[in-house]
Design a protein around this motif. Structure first.
Motif, PDB file in Angstrom:
ATOM      1  N   SER A  37     -16.966 -34.396 -49.380  1.00  6.46           N
ATOM      2  CA  SER A  37     -17.981 -33.773 -48.534  1.00  6.46           C
ATOM      3  C   SER A  37     -19.207 -34.671 -48.390  1.00  6.46           C
ATOM      4  CB  SER A  37     -18.390 -32.417 -49.113  1.00  6.46           C
ATOM      5  OG  SER A  37     -18.952 -32.574 -50.408  1.00  6.46           O
ATOM      6  N   VAL A  38     -19.596 -35.356 -49.469  1.00  4.15           N
ATOM      7  CA  VAL A  38     -20.722 -36.291 -49.380  1.00  4.15           C
ATOM      8  C   VAL A  38     -20.382 -37.448 -48.452  1.00  4.15           C
ATOM      9  CG1 VAL A  38     -22.117 -37.928 -50.696  1.00  4.15           C
ATOM     10  CG2 VAL A  38     -21.661 -35.654 -51.621  1.00  4.15           C
ATOM     11  N   ALA A  39     -19.140 -37.956 -48.566  1.00  3.37           N
ATOM     12  CA  ALA A  39     -18.719 -39.030 -47.670  1.00  3.37           C
ATOM     13  C   ALA A  39     -18.719 -38.564 -46.220  1.00  3.37           C
ATOM     14  CB  ALA A  39     -17.328 -39.518 -48.070  1.00  3.37           C
ATOM     15  N   GLY A  40     -18.240 -37.344 -45.979  1.00  2.00           N
ATOM     16  CA  GLY A  40     -18.254 -36.829 -44.617  1.00  2.00           C
ATOM     17  C   GLY A  40     -19.665 -36.654 -44.079  1.00  2.00           C
ATOM     18  N   LEU A  41     -20.563 -36.148 -44.910  1.00  2.00           N
ATOM     19  CA  LEU A  41     -21.960 -36.007 -44.492  1.00  2.00           C
ATOM     20  C   LEU A  41     -22.565 -37.366 -44.146  1.00  2.00           C
ATOM     21  CD1 LEU A  41     -23.518 -33.331 -46.887  1.00  2.00           C
ATOM     22  CD2 LEU A  41     -23.350 -33.205 -44.393  1.00  2.00           C
ATOM     23  N   THR A  42     -22.254 -38.354 -44.955  1.00  2.00           N
ATOM     24  CA  THR A  42     -22.784 -39.693 -44.712  1.00  2.00           C
ATOM     25  C   THR A  42     -22.273 -40.245 -43.392  1.00  2.00           C
ATOM     26  OG1 THR A  42     -22.847 -40.078 -47.104  1.00  2.00           O
ATOM     27  CG2 THR A  42     -22.992 -42.012 -45.668  1.00  2.00           C
ATOM     28  N   VAL A  43     -20.964 -40.088 -43.171  1.00  2.00           N
ATOM     29  CA  VAL A  43     -20.387 -40.573 -41.918  1.00  2.00           C
ATOM     30  C   VAL A  43     -20.990 -39.836 -40.727  1.00  2.00           C
ATOM     31  CG1 VAL A  43     -18.257 -40.705 -40.566  1.00  2.00           C
ATOM     32  CG2 VAL A  43     -18.244 -41.303 -42.986  1.00  2.00           C
ATOM     33  N   GLY A  44     -21.226 -38.527 -40.886  1.00  2.00           N
ATOM     34  CA  GLY A  44     -21.797 -37.756 -39.786  1.00  2.00           C
ATOM     35  C   GLY A  44     -23.260 -38.059 -39.537  1.00  2.00           C
ATOM     36  N   CYS A  45     -23.984 -38.482 -40.575  1.00  2.00           N
ATOM     37  CA  CYS A  45     -25.413 -38.767 -40.405  1.00  2.00           C
ATOM     38  C   CYS A  45     -25.670 -40.145 -39.820  1.00  2.00           C
ATOM     39  CB  CYS A  45     -26.134 -38.655 -41.755  1.00  2.00           C
ATOM     40  SG  CYS A  45     -26.270 -36.964 -42.377  1.00  2.00           S
ATOM     41  N   LEU A  46     -24.739 -41.096 -40.023  1.00  2.00           N
ATOM     42  CA  LEU A  46     -24.978 -42.458 -39.534  1.00  2.00           C
ATOM     43  C   LEU A  46     -25.219 -42.519 -38.029  1.00  2.00           C
ATOM     44  CD1 LEU A  46     -22.450 -44.532 -41.700  1.00  2.00           C
ATOM     45  CD2 LEU A  46     -24.944 -44.439 -41.878  1.00  2.00           C
ATOM     46  N   PRO A  47     -24.373 -41.873 -37.197  1.00  2.00           N
ATOM     47  CA  PRO A  47     -24.672 -41.929 -35.756  1.00  2.00           C
ATOM     48  C   PRO A  47     -26.019 -41.303 -35.396  1.00  2.00           C
ATOM     49  CG  PRO A  47     -22.423 -41.204 -36.139  1.00  2.00           C
ATOM     50  CD  PRO A  47     -23.126 -41.175 -37.458  1.00  2.00           C
ATOM     51  N   LEU A  48     -26.441 -40.265 -36.138  1.00  2.00           N
ATOM     52  CA  LEU A  48     -27.723 -39.630 -35.838  1.00  2.00           C
ATOM     53  C   LEU A  48     -28.893 -40.512 -36.252  1.00  2.00           C
ATOM     54  CD1 LEU A  48     -26.914 -35.987 -37.019  1.00  2.00           C
ATOM     55  CD2 LEU A  48     -26.848 -36.900 -34.683  1.00  2.00           C
ATOM     56  N   PHE A 295      -2.434 -32.988 -49.770  1.00  2.00           N
ATOM     57  CA  PHE A 295      -3.578 -33.855 -50.061  1.00  2.00           C
ATOM     58  C   PHE A 295      -4.237 -34.321 -48.774  1.00  2.00           C
ATOM     59  CE2 PHE A 295      -5.072 -38.267 -50.453  1.00  2.00           C
ATOM     60  CZ  PHE A 295      -6.123 -38.085 -51.335  1.00  2.00           C
ATOM     61  N   TRP A 296      -3.433 -34.765 -47.815  1.00  2.00           N
ATOM     62  CA  TRP A 296      -4.009 -35.187 -46.535  1.00  2.00           C
ATOM     63  C   TRP A 296      -4.758 -34.048 -45.854  1.00  2.00           C
ATOM     64  CZ3 TRP A 296       1.057 -38.020 -44.816  1.00  2.00           C
ATOM     65  CH2 TRP A 296       1.075 -39.310 -45.360  1.00  2.00           C
ATOM     66  N   ALA A 297      -4.105 -32.899 -45.753  1.00  2.00           N
ATOM     67  CA  ALA A 297      -4.752 -31.774 -45.081  1.00  2.00           C
ATOM     68  C   ALA A 297      -6.024 -31.358 -45.814  1.00  2.00           C
ATOM     69  CB  ALA A 297      -3.781 -30.595 -44.986  1.00  2.00           C
ATOM     70  N   ASN A 298      -5.975 -31.341 -47.134  1.00  2.59           N
ATOM     71  CA  ASN A 298      -7.098 -30.911 -47.949  1.00  2.59           C
ATOM     72  C   ASN A 298      -8.311 -31.803 -47.742  1.00  2.59           C
ATOM     73  OD1 ASN A 298      -8.800 -29.971 -49.925  1.00  2.59           O
ATOM     74  ND2 ASN A 298      -7.426 -30.385 -51.622  1.00  2.59           N
ATOM     75  N   THR A 299      -8.104 -33.115 -47.848  1.00  3.14           N
ATOM     76  CA  THR A 299      -9.231 -34.038 -47.776  1.00  3.14           C
ATOM     77  C   THR A 299      -9.666 -34.344 -46.340  1.00  3.14           C
ATOM     78  OG1 THR A 299      -7.607 -35.830 -47.981  1.00  3.14           O
ATOM     79  CG2 THR A 299      -8.725 -35.111 -49.990  1.00  3.14           C
ATOM     80  N   LEU A 300      -8.702 -34.461 -45.439  1.00  2.44           N
ATOM     81  CA  LEU A 300      -9.056 -34.805 -44.064  1.00  2.44           C
ATOM     82  C   LEU A 300      -9.866 -33.710 -43.393  1.00  2.44           C
ATOM     83  CD1 LEU A 300      -5.796 -36.524 -42.738  1.00  2.44           C
ATOM     84  CD2 LEU A 300      -8.013 -37.583 -43.195  1.00  2.44           C
ATOM     85  N   VAL A 301      -9.462 -32.447 -43.583  1.00  2.00           N
ATOM     86  CA  VAL A 301     -10.181 -31.378 -42.916  1.00  2.00           C
ATOM     87  C   VAL A 301     -11.595 -31.263 -43.478  1.00  2.00           C
ATOM     88  CG1 VAL A 301      -9.378 -29.549 -44.484  1.00  2.00           C
ATOM     89  CG2 VAL A 301     -10.022 -28.984 -42.146  1.00  2.00           C
ATOM     90  N   LEU A 302     -11.767 -31.469 -44.773  1.00  6.24           N
ATOM     91  CA  LEU A 302     -13.102 -31.411 -45.352  1.00  6.24           C
ATOM     92  C   LEU A 302     -13.944 -32.597 -44.902  1.00  6.24           C
ATOM     93  CD1 LEU A 302     -15.061 -29.983 -47.225  1.00  6.24           C
ATOM     94  CD2 LEU A 302     -14.088 -31.242 -49.136  1.00  6.24           C
ATOM     95  N   LEU A 303     -13.339 -33.777 -44.829  1.00  6.02           N
ATOM     96  CA  LEU A 303     -14.073 -34.963 -44.395  1.00  6.02           C
ATOM     97  C   LEU A 303     -14.532 -34.831 -42.943  1.00  6.02           C
ATOM     98  CD1 LEU A 303     -14.900 -37.917 -45.123  1.00  6.02           C
ATOM     99  CD2 LEU A 303     -12.730 -38.626 -44.105  1.00  6.02           C
ATOM    100  N   ILE A 304     -13.612 -34.417 -42.076  1.00  5.75           N
ATOM    101  CA  ILE A 304     -13.957 -34.297 -40.659  1.00  5.75           C
ATOM    102  C   ILE A 304     -14.978 -33.194 -40.446  1.00  5.75           C
ATOM    103  CG2 ILE A 304     -13.030 -33.750 -38.376  1.00  5.75           C
ATOM    104  CD1 ILE A 304     -10.388 -35.026 -39.278  1.00  5.75           C
ATOM    105  N   ALA A 305     -14.774 -32.042 -41.108  1.00  8.06           N
ATOM    106  CA  ALA A 305     -15.722 -30.948 -40.951  1.00  8.06           C
ATOM    107  C   ALA A 305     -17.096 -31.327 -41.476  1.00  8.06           C
ATOM    108  CB  ALA A 305     -15.202 -29.709 -41.679  1.00  8.06           C
ATOM    109  N   ALA A 306     -17.150 -32.031 -42.613  1.00 11.09           N
ATOM    110  CA  ALA A 306     -18.438 -32.458 -43.143  1.00 11.09           C
ATOM    111  C   ALA A 306     -19.102 -33.469 -42.223  1.00 11.09           C
ATOM    112  CB  ALA A 306     -18.245 -33.048 -44.542  1.00 11.09           C
ATOM    113  N   ALA A 307     -18.304 -34.316 -41.567  1.00  7.18           N
ATOM    114  CA  ALA A 307     -18.872 -35.293 -40.636  1.00  7.18           C
ATOM    115  C   ALA A 307     -19.450 -34.616 -39.399  1.00  7.18           C
ATOM    116  CB  ALA A 307     -17.802 -36.307 -40.240  1.00  7.18           C
TER     117      ALA A 307
END
Length: 852
Positions: A37-48, A295-307
């Motif tokens: 989730s932290v990685a997703g937030l970071t990825v989502g904040c970079l474009p902003l 594992f893919w579904a678990n992490t990918l959906v959280l990463l994308i949603a957090a981004a």
């Protein structure tokens, strides 16, 4: 860069990111969802922050437009990731153990979702200007503990097994319930006319019930297709992937119900019935593949949603912090009300197994939210029936709530588990650990000594190596000796190990093709129930569970009732064959366990406890053998043929293992191994089809000639009497006929029972009389005479009886008076005859005594 290349690069980068998140989480010491989730937030904040528009930077205008068109919105993310995520979690759930805590799971899932939705909605509504429907939508969105966060978190911190099962079930069911409730509230928000509370409830029930029915029906249908796939593991795994998405779409698109509920129920149904219908050994392959998919579904959906979340978070104002606090308080207050309020009451009533205070505290603090709540927040922001500013703000509050639980609750779960002492080994596990380590080190020391001798290593170097292992061995033995485990604890530990071994024996036999699917399902269910009873009740619990397993199964009783009611005996034949197969395979497993007890079990739990368990297993095997004889005495040919068939299957299993061992050792090549296996599989298929058919032997005419009471009747009269008799199979412990009331002069009997085969006993206040084939119960009552001592007749073994009911007797009097008269005359002669001396039937065999 083309669109295809861009998608491939982006996918590779995301997969590399989630792969690196695994070691990062272990190094930092926090659960994986927190790092993702932290990685997703970071990825989502970079474009902003840097004003980066990734697609247009690397693509031309047309390709950038295509990428924007296929960008994943909330509905696409739900469809793409939720079915495999929930299906994989359902495959990992032990459904039988989940049923043991079904009430707790339902309380924490369905009831807690409704309660949390109401409390959160009312709390936020009290401190805001938002509409009540919008606040309830917020409550439904954040009321679910997300499976992608909760289950993986609790697995990583090593939570207690029972607590993990409860949380797995809760995460599965409350996710489905929350999404169904959210869907109903969205429809309510967009309804132009007023909607009654009853309509909302009915819509919610329709979503859940129809979704569950669709998932179960789809899984049941697919399970019937597995045998048609030729035992191919890749084909069966592909079919399960199609099932996960197919069940979701069938419910969501086809029936307008909850696709999430359908995916969950499809997974649970596959866990129960699908795995035993797959090819032998294929379930492990399916589980391995689905572990990767999960594992893919678990992490990918959280990463994308957090981004995607920062786009909503930046719309929040500092004044919304009060709403976030109100939502947090409402959610965890509802969870506390269930765990500390309702659950203890149900435990006191015996409706649910109690949970310790530490377990309830950990479950309360473990109400972590994750990707599902984020996706529902995005959906909430897209509800056009609500004001845009309000729905965006509420969606932002939902996102903030998710990250608050991830960064606070999830990150502190490991610390809280240690503080509560839930990560510590029990005394039995501690003793077992030390003994296993001691035994392993002893084996390693001997192995090092042998290697040193074979390779002619310098004696001093060998002595140094030996000193290292002997030092470790001494320290481990000292720790083992310092652990004083009471006898009953060691006994319970041994029982737990034995039950686990028994269940694994049955699974191995199925995967090797020695036992069929139906037998494996019943055998493993019984073994798990006995194991659970042993863990909670020790030896007494084990014995109670064994006694319960010895009773006649309900499907066999139902099949016998069906045969009595309508004369259909095919289910009875199948159930009798299944019962005998289960008993024979149980005896084989118990024989293996008896060999396991002296070594290595005795080294783990001590000689005294091992001897006690050996005696317990021997007594249980004797009981099982007696049950086999009870069936074998009635159906000797079938029993002998079935025992022979199971022995041939076991021989084929050993033959396959020998071929595989020779191939793995390089003794035979792949071509010869393939030829041998194909020939063996052809013979094994014949063995699977060679199951003998069982004749219940309930033909009335074939049973009449052995009944002395009917000797006055000639062959033609016996043929006519058949139409008035009812054949019945009676199980051990059951009465062949209901006890008659004391007769009166001129009053006809309720029924006449002729024992055609088997052994029964007649119990009264003075003695117990054994009955054998040819004996009759009810002759005095048939004549309208009172029994001197009212008695009860109970079957000792499987018995076949012929009943002449009261109604049939009246019909016989009207239509066949001569046969009725001869029958009464014979009954009168037998009722008033002096008992003859019982012939000598050998030591230990009950004498033949007339019943009345």
């Amino acid at each position: 860069m083309t669109v295809t290349a861009f998608i491939v690069v982006a996918t590779s980068a995301v997969l590399a990111l989630i792969a690196l998140a695994v070691p990062a989480a272990k190094r930092v010491g926090v659960p994986l969802p927190v790092v993702v989730s932290v990685a997703g937030l970071t990825v989502g904040c970079l474009p902003l922050i840097f004003q980066i528009d990734t697609p247009t930077r690397f693509l031309d205008a047309y390709d950038a437009w295509i990428v924007e068109q296929i960008a994943l919105d909330s509905q696409a993310l739900l469809l793409l990731f939720l079915p495999p995520l929930l299906f994989e979690m359902a495959l990992a759930v032990n459904v039988r153990r989940l049923m043991d805590d079904a009430l707790i799971v339902l309380l924490m899932a369905v009831v807690a979702v409704v309660l949390a939705t109401g409390l959160i909605g009312l709390s936020v509504w009290a401190f805001s200007s938002f509409s009540l429907v919008l606040c309830l939508l917020l409550g439904a969105a954040i009321s679910t503990t997300d499976p992608s966060a909760v289950v993986s978190t609790f697995k990583e911190i090593g939570a207690p097994r029972r607590l993990l099962v409860i949380l797995e079930g809760e995460s599965l069911l409350n996710d489905a319930a929350a999404i169904a409730l959210f869907t109903v509230l969205v429809a309510l928000a967009g309804a132009e006319a007023a909607v009654s509370p009853g309509g909302v409830v009915l819509a919610f029930l329709y979503d859940v019930v129809m979704g569950a029915a669709a998932g179960i029906a789809a899984a049941w249908t697919v399970s019937r297709l597995y045998p048609l796939l030729g035992g191919s593991p890749v084909a069966e795994t592909s079919m399960t992937v199609a099932l996960a998405y197919g069940a979701y779409l069938l419910a969501d698109v086809g029936l307008g119900a909850s696709g999430v509920v359908a995916a969950v129920c499809a997974g649970l149904t596959t866990t129960v019935s699908g795995q035993v219908r797959m090819g032998p050994g294929n379930w492990r392959n399916v589980a391995t593949v689905w572990s990767q998919i999960g594992f893919w579904a678990n992490t990918l959906v959280l990463l994308i949603a957090a981004a995607l979340a920062p786009a909503l978070l930046i719309t929040l104002h500092w004044s919304h912090a009060l709403l976030l606090v109100a939502a947090f308080a409402g959610a965890f207050l509802a969870r506390a009300a269930i765990l500390f309020g309702l659950l203890p009451g149900f435990s006191l009533l015996g409706l649910a197994q109690p949970m310790t205070g530490g377990q309830k505290t950990l479950a309360w603090w473990g109400g972590v939210r994750g990707a599902v709540t984020l996706l529902l927040a995005f959906s909430l922001a897209e509800v056009t029936a609500l004001p845009e500013a309000d729905r965006t703000a509420v969606a932002g509050v939902a996102c903030g709530f998710v990250f608050l639980t991830l960064l606070v609750n999830a990150a502190s779960l490991s610390w809280l588990t240690r503080r509560l002492g839930l990560d510590r080994l029990s005394a039995g596990d501690l003793a077992l650990r030390e003994k296993v380590v001691a035994g392993t080190l002893e084996e390693i020391r001997q192995h090092v000594h042998e290697l040193a001798a074979e390779r002619a290593i310098d004696p001093q170097a060998a002595e140094d190596m030996r000193d290292v292992y002997e030092g470790q061995l001494r320290r481990t033995l000292e720790e083992t000796q310092g652990v004083d485990i009471p006898f009953h604890k060691r006994l319970e530990l041994g029982l737990t190990i034995l039950c686990t071994q028994e269940s694994q024996h049955f699974q191995d036999a199925f995967e090797a093709g020695a036992v069929g699917a139906a037998e494996t399902r019943r055998l493993r269910t019984t073994a798990e129930r006995i194991g659970d009873a042993a863990r909670t009740g020790g030896r007494k619990g084990y014995q109670r569970a064994v006694d319960a397993a010895a009773r006649v199964p309900r499907p066999l009783i139902a099949a016998a009732l069906l045969q009595r009611a309508v004369g259909i005996d095919r289910p009875l034949r199948q159930q009798l064959g299944l019962r005998l197969t289960v008993l024979l395979e149980t005896e084989n497993a118990l024989r293996d366990l008896e060999r396991f007890v002296p070594n290595p079990l005795a080294q783990m739990i001590g000689e005294d406890a091992a001897a006690n368990l050996g005696q317990l297993l021997a007594e249980r095997r004797q009981m099982v053998r007696a049950q086999i004889r009870a069936i074998g005495e009635q159906y000797p040919v079938f029993t002998e043929r079935l025992e022979t068939l199971l022995l041939l299957r076991a021989a084929a299993r050993r033959e396959r293992a020998q071929y595989d061992q020779l191939h793995n050792a390089g003794v035979i090549g792949a071509e010869l191994h393939g030829w041998l296996v194909r020939d063996l599989e052809a013979r094994r298929r014949q063995l699977r089809r060679a199951l003998p058919d069982l004749d219940p032997g309930l033909s009335p005419r074939a049973l009449l000639d052995d009944v002395a009471l009917l000797d006055p009747l000639d062959g033609d009269q016996k043929d006519r009497l058949v139409g008035y008799l009812t054949p019945r199979l009676v199980f051990p412990g059951d009465p062949p006929v209901r006890p008659d009331r004391p007769g009166r002069a001129g009053r006809q009997a309720r029924s006449l029972c002729i024992l055609a085969s088997g052994v029964a006993e007649r119990r009264d206040d003075h003695a117990t009389v054994w009955l054998h084939p040819g004996d009759v119960v009810g002759t005095r009552a048939l004549l309208g005479l009172a029994d001197p001592v009212p008695a009860q007749v109970v079957a000792v073994s499987f018995c076949r009886v012929l009943l002449l009911t009261r109604r049939a007797l009246r019909k016989l009097d009207r239509q066949e008076p001569e046969i009725a008269a001869r029958l009464r005359a014979a009954a009168r002669k037998q009722a008033f005859a002096k008992p003859a001396e019982a012939p000598d039937r050998g030591v230990g065999t009950p004498a033949l005594v007339r019943s009345d």
